[in-house]
Design a protein around this motif. Sequence first.
Motif, PDB file in Angstrom:
ATOM      1  N   ASP A   8       6.191   2.539   0.052  1.00 36.30           N
ATOM      2  CA  ASP A   8       7.034   2.695  -1.120  1.00 36.30           C
ATOM      3  C   ASP A   8       6.696   1.652  -2.180  1.00 36.30           C
ATOM      4  O   ASP A   8       5.667   0.993  -2.110  1.00 36.30           O
ATOM      5  CB  ASP A   8       8.499   2.627  -0.715  1.00 36.30           C
ATOM      6  CG  ASP A   8       8.873   1.269  -0.125  1.00 36.30           C
ATOM      7  OD1 ASP A   8       7.972   0.410   0.029  1.00 36.30           O
ATOM      8  OD2 ASP A   8      10.052   1.079   0.190  1.00 36.30           O
ATOM      9  N   ASP A 125      10.061   7.452  -0.015  1.00 33.75           N
ATOM     10  CA  ASP A 125      10.964   7.080   1.070  1.00 33.75           C
ATOM     11  C   ASP A 125      10.098   6.735   2.274  1.00 33.75           C
ATOM     12  O   ASP A 125       8.921   7.074   2.314  1.00 33.75           O
ATOM     13  CB  ASP A 125      11.873   8.242   1.454  1.00 33.75           C
ATOM     14  CG  ASP A 125      12.872   8.595   0.369  1.00 33.75           C
ATOM     15  OD1 ASP A 125      13.167   9.781   0.229  1.00 33.75           O
ATOM     16  OD2 ASP A 125      13.351   7.676  -0.324  1.00 33.75           O
ATOM     17  N   ASP A 128       8.532   9.810   3.570  1.00 34.05           N
ATOM     18  CA  ASP A 128       7.472  10.410   2.759  1.00 34.05           C
ATOM     19  C   ASP A 128       6.088   9.981   3.219  1.00 34.05           C
ATOM     20  O   ASP A 128       5.135  10.753   3.150  1.00 34.05           O
ATOM     21  CB  ASP A 128       7.645  10.036   1.275  1.00 34.05           C
ATOM     22  CG  ASP A 128       8.853  10.709   0.651  1.00 34.05           C
ATOM     23  OD1 ASP A 128       9.260  11.791   1.132  1.00 34.05           O
ATOM     24  OD2 ASP A 128       9.392  10.149  -0.310  1.00 34.05           O
TER      25      ASP A 128
END
Length: 154
Positions: A8, A125, A128
């Motif tokens: 992230d 996230d 992800d």
Amino acid sequence: MRLFTIGDSISQGFMSLGAARTQLAYSTWIAHALGVDVGDARSSPAYRVPDYPAHGLLLDLEVVLRRLQLAFGPTIDRLEWAAVLLEINRVLDVAEEYYERGEGAGRYRGGSVPWFHNVSVYGFDVADAWLVTPRASRATTPITPIPRSLGARA
């Protein structure tokens, strides 16, 4: 040793509302601690991170606040707020000019850099990162052949 980071904005080097200091990201520090050669795209190190010299991507709030302090001092009077907005716009204009029309506009495009070892994304996230698979990457990203001089295997 090969290192690669998918993550992230914190993994990207995000601070002060912009991805401005990728060399200070925790993944880059881990690479340093492991003795891996870290550098930008031009130096072909073992751990390559992008460099954003014109106030980073998005908005580097630290740069804005430093410019405001230089221009107006520690306090801003009521009559100076219009000038404050103009000063913030100047900071944004510098980044826009550099990344959209200036030297940084095509800095990493067109295959000039085969890959970065830190491909973290603002807004990811934790889950992800698990969705980034080789198949998904090939479907969305054109593959650029890696020159032998940059580590391609025979």
